[in-house]
Design an enzyme around this catalytic site. Structure first.
Site, mmCIF file in Angstrom:
data_model
loop_
_atom_site.group_PDB
_atom_site.id
_atom_site.type_symbol
_atom_site.label_atom_id
_atom_site.label_comp_id
_atom_site.label_asym_id
_atom_site.label_seq_id
_atom_site.Cartn_x
_atom_site.Cartn_y
_atom_site.Cartn_z
ATOM 1 N N ASP A 69 0.825 -1.223 0.000
ATOM 2 C CA ASP A 69 0.000 0.000 0.000
ATOM 3 C C ASP A 69 0.853 1.265 0.000
ATOM 4 O OD1 ASP A 69 1.087 0.011 2.511
ATOM 5 O OD2 ASP A 69 -0.801 0.230 3.596
ATOM 6 N N GLN A 95 10.933 25.311 -4.857
ATOM 7 C CA GLN A 95 9.761 25.973 -4.257
ATOM 8 C C GLN A 95 10.244 26.702 -3.003
ATOM 9 O OE1 GLN A 95 6.040 23.764 -4.214
ATOM 10 N NE2 GLN A 95 7.028 22.138 -5.382
ATOM 11 N N HIS A 109 19.271 24.982 -4.610
ATOM 12 C CA HIS A 109 18.809 25.852 -5.695
ATOM 13 C C HIS A 109 18.977 27.325 -5.326
ATOM 14 C CE1 HIS A 109 16.527 27.511 -8.910
ATOM 15 N NE2 HIS A 109 15.632 27.999 -8.081
ATOM 16 N N LYS A 137 15.123 34.031 -18.319
ATOM 17 C CA LYS A 137 14.223 32.898 -18.590
ATOM 18 C C LYS A 137 12.838 33.256 -18.099
ATOM 19 C CE LYS A 137 14.421 29.080 -15.880
ATOM 20 N NZ LYS A 137 15.003 27.854 -15.331
ATOM 21 N N THR A 146 13.665 18.409 -16.750
ATOM 22 C CA THR A 146 13.159 17.966 -18.058
ATOM 23 C C THR A 146 14.165 18.249 -19.167
ATOM 24 O OG1 THR A 146 12.164 20.105 -18.535
ATOM 25 C CG2 THR A 146 10.792 18.507 -17.357
ATOM 26 N N THR A 187 15.090 23.881 -19.948
ATOM 27 C CA THR A 187 15.859 25.126 -19.746
ATOM 28 C C THR A 187 17.162 25.079 -20.540
ATOM 29 O OG1 THR A 187 14.948 25.406 -17.531
ATOM 30 C CG2 THR A 187 17.044 26.516 -17.977
HETATM 31 C C1 R5P Z 1 15.394 26.591 -12.119
HETATM 32 O O1 R5P Z 1 15.394 27.791 -11.897
HETATM 33 C C2 R5P Z 1 16.596 25.724 -12.071
HETATM 34 O O2 R5P Z 1 17.757 26.438 -11.800
HETATM 35 C C3 R5P Z 1 16.761 24.929 -13.362
HETATM 36 O O3 R5P Z 1 17.033 25.819 -14.418
HETATM 37 C C4 R5P Z 1 15.511 24.148 -13.675
HETATM 38 O O4 R5P Z 1 15.122 23.444 -12.557
HETATM 39 C C5 R5P Z 1 15.720 23.185 -14.806
HETATM 40 O O5 R5P Z 1 14.517 22.517 -15.041
HETATM 41 P P1 R5P Z 1 14.210 21.904 -16.466
HETATM 42 O O6 R5P Z 1 15.367 21.024 -16.827
HETATM 43 O O7 R5P Z 1 12.930 21.131 -16.282
HETATM 44 O O8 R5P Z 1 14.017 23.047 -17.404
#
Ligand code: R5P
Length: 298
Positions: free
Chosen positions: A34, A94, A127, A189, A222, A225
């Site tokens: 579970d 976050q 981060h 960005k 992903t 960026t």
């Molecule tokens: C965001 O501000 C981080 O520094 C990275 O640029 C971000 O987490 C990269 O995420 P992804 O590869 O999904 O674009």
């Protein structure tokens, strides 16, 4: 000193143990059908300084819960101190309320670790540096930038430039540029807050024409960026693009996104373990800096 590993990154934990000329201590972690997790510490921890190594990689929430339960199990054995070694601290993006109505999740995770209770945290390239202040317990915040720089130094030329893919990463890029002796360029960005994981590179501040660009980021998730930034740099006349990032999260279609992007090479560290290393992605280890940090704290 006792050294336990959660299940998120056992290869890194083993490497740290070898560098410390010790072995990982015995534990069992059972996942019930579970979803409940039941860790079992199989060694006496009374009066010991206990280190627990766990990255918040995918499945992130399970790995956080595993660490919390492991620490509770250890606490019940009356140790002297419990130190969380968290090479990749998830939820760090976050770090603020981007919109009213959102949580500050990084603060919530920090509070959860404090109540475990954890006495100190060792982590790498958060981060946002400000996350250290979310904890009331000491945080030893390490940087993998010198390790990445060592790998990159062989390909640095007088035309090289370090690129921050967003304004938030300027300090990181400055640190790398100082080691490599290059100028820096900053990109702006735009993140789409209505759609998770979608961003757009829309302005380059600095000259990249005929330059060998090294994009430095903290996380590749992903790959969006990095791929967008690489494309924009090439369109602005860059000679080539290399990428360096501390945490290779590689979620979703990241491998094919990176493969199809105009990137010569990507270098990440082993804060997150991978079953297979993707094409044109090299890895360097943070085991030595974590082992040194453990020796310092113990
Ligand atoms: C965001 O501000 C981080 O520094 C990275 O640029 C971000 O987490 C990269 O995420 P992804 O590869 O999904 O674009």
């Amino acid at each position: 000193m006792k050294l336990f590993a959660g299940s998120s990154n056992e290869p890194l934990a083993q490497d740290i143990a070898s560098l410390l000329e010790t072995t990982l201590n015995q534990r069992e972690i059972i996942h019930f059908a579970d979803g409940e997790i039941r860790p079992w510490i199989q060694e006496d921890v009374r009066n010991e300084i206990v280190f627990v190594i766990q990255s918040f990689s995918s499945p992130m929430n399970d790995h956080i819960m595993e660490l919390i339960l492991l620490c509770d199990a250890i606490r019940r054995g009356a140790p002297r101190r419990i130190i969380g070694v968290i090479p990749y601290f998830g939820y760090a993006r976050q770090d603020r309320q981007h919109r009213s109505g959102e949580p500050v999740s990084a603060r919530v995770v920090a509070k959860m670790l404090e109540v475990v209770p954890m006495n100190e945290v060792i982590t790498i390239d958060l981060h946002n540096d400000a996350i250290v202040g979310f904890f009331r317990i000491p945080v030893l915040h390490l940087s993998a930038i010198p390790i990445l720089a060592k790998h990159l130094s062989t390909s640095v030329t007088p035309e090289s430039v370090v690129v921050s893919p967003d304004v938030g990463g300027v300090k990181r890029a400055r640190n790398l540029a100082e080691i490599l002796g290059t100028p820096i360029v900053v990109m702006e960005k735009k993140r789409n807050f209505d759609k998770a994981d979608v961003s757009e590179a829309f302005q380059i501040i600095g000259d990249v024409a005929n330059r060998s660009c090294i994009i430095l980021d903290d996380i590749i998730s992903t790959g969006g960026t990095i791929a967008n930034s690489a494309q924009a740099l090439m369109e602005a006349g860059a000679k080539e693009v290399r990428v360096a990032a501390t945490h290779g999260v590689f979620s979703g279609d990241a491998f094919s996104t990176l493969k199809n992007a105009p990137i010569t090479e990507t270098i990440v560290t082993d804060t997150i373990t991978r079953a297979k290393q993707p094409e044109r992605v090299a890895s360097t280890s943070v085991a030595a800096i974590l082992a040194q940090a453990i020796q310092k704290v113990a």
